[in-house]
Motif scaffolding. Structure first.
Motif, PDB file in Angstrom:
ATOM      1  N   GLY A  42       0.830  -1.217   0.000  1.00  0.00           N
ATOM      2  CA  GLY A  42       0.000   0.000   0.000  1.00  0.00           C
ATOM      3  C   GLY A  42       0.853   1.250   0.000  1.00  0.00           C
ATOM      4  O   GLY A  42       0.547   2.236  -0.675  1.00  0.00           O
ATOM      5  N   LEU A  43       1.938   1.212   0.788  1.00  0.00           N
ATOM      6  CA  LEU A  43       2.851   2.364   0.803  1.00  0.00           C
ATOM      7  C   LEU A  43       3.505   2.557  -0.558  1.00  0.00           C
ATOM      8  O   LEU A  43       3.631   3.686  -1.043  1.00  0.00           O
ATOM      9  CB  LEU A  43       3.921   2.173   1.884  1.00  0.00           C
ATOM     10  CG  LEU A  43       3.438   2.235   3.336  1.00  0.00           C
ATOM     11  CD1 LEU A  43       4.588   1.894   4.276  1.00  0.00           C
ATOM     12  CD2 LEU A  43       2.900   3.617   3.649  1.00  0.00           C
ATOM     13  N   VAL A  44       3.907   1.452  -1.153  1.00  0.00           N
ATOM     14  CA  VAL A  44       4.553   1.547  -2.472  1.00  0.00           C
ATOM     15  C   VAL A  44       3.545   2.065  -3.500  1.00  0.00           C
ATOM     16  O   VAL A  44       3.835   2.978  -4.268  1.00  0.00           O
ATOM     17  CB  VAL A  44       5.125   0.179  -2.888  1.00  0.00           C
ATOM     18  CG1 VAL A  44       5.568   0.192  -4.347  1.00  0.00           C
ATOM     19  CG2 VAL A  44       6.284  -0.208  -2.004  1.00  0.00           C
ATOM     20  N   THR A  45       2.335   1.461  -3.487  1.00  0.00           N
ATOM     21  CA  THR A  45       1.349   1.931  -4.457  1.00  0.00           C
ATOM     22  C   THR A  45       0.896   3.348  -4.136  1.00  0.00           C
ATOM     23  O   THR A  45       0.617   4.128  -5.050  1.00  0.00           O
ATOM     24  CB  THR A  45       0.122   0.990  -4.502  1.00  0.00           C
ATOM     25  OG1 THR A  45      -0.439   0.899  -3.193  1.00  0.00           O
ATOM     26  CG2 THR A  45       0.494  -0.381  -5.017  1.00  0.00           C
ATOM     27  N   GLY A  46       0.814   3.692  -2.822  1.00  0.00           N
ATOM     28  CA  GLY A  46       0.470   5.072  -2.447  1.00  0.00           C
ATOM     29  C   GLY A  46       1.529   6.046  -2.933  1.00  0.00           C
ATOM     30  O   GLY A  46       1.221   7.130  -3.453  1.00  0.00           O
ATOM     31  N   GLY A  47       2.781   5.674  -2.758  1.00  0.00           N
ATOM     32  CA  GLY A  47       3.876   6.515  -3.257  1.00  0.00           C
ATOM     33  C   GLY A  47       3.817   6.648  -4.765  1.00  0.00           C
ATOM     34  O   GLY A  47       4.011   7.730  -5.327  1.00  0.00           O
ATOM     35  N   LEU A  48       3.539   5.533  -5.422  1.00  0.00           N
ATOM     36  CA  LEU A  48       3.422   5.567  -6.879  1.00  0.00           C
ATOM     37  C   LEU A  48       2.220   6.405  -7.305  1.00  0.00           C
ATOM     38  O   LEU A  48       2.299   7.159  -8.277  1.00  0.00           O
ATOM     39  CB  LEU A  48       3.322   4.148  -7.442  1.00  0.00           C
ATOM     40  CG  LEU A  48       4.597   3.304  -7.370  1.00  0.00           C
ATOM     41  CD1 LEU A  48       4.318   1.887  -7.861  1.00  0.00           C
ATOM     42  CD2 LEU A  48       5.713   3.931  -8.176  1.00  0.00           C
ATOM     43  N   SER A  50       0.855   8.882  -5.618  1.00  0.00           N
ATOM     44  CA  SER A  50       1.170  10.308  -5.416  1.00  0.00           C
ATOM     45  C   SER A  50       2.103  10.808  -6.506  1.00  0.00           C
ATOM     46  O   SER A  50       1.974  11.940  -6.985  1.00  0.00           O
ATOM     47  CB  SER A  50       1.761  10.536  -4.027  1.00  0.00           C
ATOM     48  OG  SER A  50       3.030   9.925  -3.927  1.00  0.00           O
ATOM     49  N   LYS A  51       3.038   9.957  -6.911  1.00  0.00           N
ATOM     50  CA  LYS A  51       3.947  10.336  -7.991  1.00  0.00           C
ATOM     51  C   LYS A  51       3.154  10.507  -9.288  1.00  0.00           C
ATOM     52  O   LYS A  51       3.394  11.444 -10.058  1.00  0.00           O
ATOM     53  CB  LYS A  51       5.008   9.256  -8.142  1.00  0.00           C
ATOM     54  CG  LYS A  51       6.275   9.705  -8.753  1.00  0.00           C
ATOM     55  CD  LYS A  51       6.942  10.735  -7.919  1.00  0.00           C
ATOM     56  CE  LYS A  51       8.422  10.658  -8.081  1.00  0.00           C
ATOM     57  NZ  LYS A  51       9.034  11.936  -7.768  1.00  0.00           N
ATOM     58  N   ILE A  52       2.195   9.618  -9.518  1.00  0.00           N
ATOM     59  CA  ILE A  52       1.350   9.707 -10.717  1.00  0.00           C
ATOM     60  C   ILE A  52       0.537  10.998 -10.679  1.00  0.00           C
ATOM     61  O   ILE A  52       0.429  11.709 -11.692  1.00  0.00           O
ATOM     62  CB  ILE A  52       0.436   8.457 -10.828  1.00  0.00           C
ATOM     63  CG1 ILE A  52       1.261   7.234 -11.218  1.00  0.00           C
ATOM     64  CG2 ILE A  52      -0.661   8.687 -11.852  1.00  0.00           C
ATOM     65  CD1 ILE A  52       0.502   5.920 -11.131  1.00  0.00           C
ATOM     66  N   GLU A  53      -0.044  11.320  -9.523  1.00  0.00           N
ATOM     67  CA  GLU A  53      -0.815  12.560  -9.384  1.00  0.00           C
ATOM     68  C   GLU A  53       0.070  13.778  -9.647  1.00  0.00           C
ATOM     69  O   GLU A  53      -0.345  14.728 -10.309  1.00  0.00           O
ATOM     70  CB  GLU A  53      -1.454  12.643  -7.994  1.00  0.00           C
ATOM     71  CG  GLU A  53      -2.624  11.725  -7.794  1.00  0.00           C
ATOM     72  CD  GLU A  53      -3.757  12.002  -8.765  1.00  0.00           C
ATOM     73  OE1 GLU A  53      -4.069  13.194  -9.028  1.00  0.00           O
ATOM     74  OE2 GLU A  53      -4.328  11.031  -9.284  1.00  0.00           O
ATOM     75  N   GLU A  54       1.271  13.739  -9.117  1.00  0.00           N
ATOM     76  CA  GLU A  54       2.200  14.859  -9.323  1.00  0.00           C
ATOM     77  C   GLU A  54       2.544  15.003 -10.800  1.00  0.00           C
ATOM     78  O   GLU A  54       2.561  16.118 -11.345  1.00  0.00           O
ATOM     79  CB  GLU A  54       3.471  14.618  -8.495  1.00  0.00           C
ATOM     80  CG  GLU A  54       4.452  15.768  -8.535  1.00  0.00           C
ATOM     81  CD  GLU A  54       5.690  15.486  -7.681  1.00  0.00           C
ATOM     82  OE1 GLU A  54       6.774  15.924  -8.111  1.00  0.00           O
ATOM     83  OE2 GLU A  54       5.557  14.855  -6.619  1.00  0.00           O
TER      84      GLU A  54
END
Length: 171
Positions: A42-48, A50-54
């Motif tokens: 979840g952290l990895v996908t959450g980080g990904l 957020s990176k996608i949103e950015e």
């Protein structure tokens, strides 16, 4: 070891009745379990995410900037076209003014030439009148001088007396 290359054979050390490859498998299962328990995926996908949103925000910002740049380009292209039309209109206006000034200058010069010609003709006519008057005055002077001389030569005191009596008698 046997001669079969891909077959695992338990010839190596073991602990608690479990072979080394089984320990590696067990460690991997524990590691994957800890990852799931700590919600690492979840952290990895959450980080990904957020990176996608950015990245999406950056892409949207880039699209907006591009749209603004195209709008500015179109605006300046329109301004340049308007400036070119204005410059063309100014050139046409200047040409018309120059033509009008040229026509006026030609008319003014023709009028000035006519005025100067008339002034010269007037001066010539005045000079002719003055010359005629001078000739007449000279002729009158010459005639009166000639008359005086003739009268003096041919007129006597007796003729003066008769002339005076005649003038007094006509009054």
């Amino acid at each position: 070891m046997s001669n079969i290359p891909f077959l695992l054979v338990a010839d190596g050390p073991s602990a608690f009745g479990v072979d080394s490859y089984q320990w590696v498998s067990l460690a991997m299962l524990i590691l994957i379990g800890v990852f799931i328990w700590k919600k690492v995926p979840g952290l990895v996908t959450g980080g990904l995410d957020s990176k996608i949103e950015e990245i999406k925000k950056q892409l949207d910002e880039a699209k907006n900037l591009r749209a603004e740049a195209e709008k500015l380009r179109d605006e300046y292209a329109a301004k340049i076209a308007g400036a070119e039309k204005d410059a063309e209109a100014m050139m046409e206006g200047a040409q018309r003014e120059a033509d009008a000034i040229l026509v006026k200058a030609e008319a003014d010069s023709e009028a000035m030439v006519a005025r100067r010609k008339r002034m010269a003709e007037d001066k010539i006519a005045a000079a002719e009148r003055e010359a005629i008057a001078g000739v007449r005055a000279t002729a009158v002077d010459a005639a009166s001088n000639a008359s005086r001389i003739l009268i003096a030569e041919k007129h006597s005191a007796d003729a003066d007396k008769a002339l005076a009596d005649e003038v007094i008698g006509s009054l």
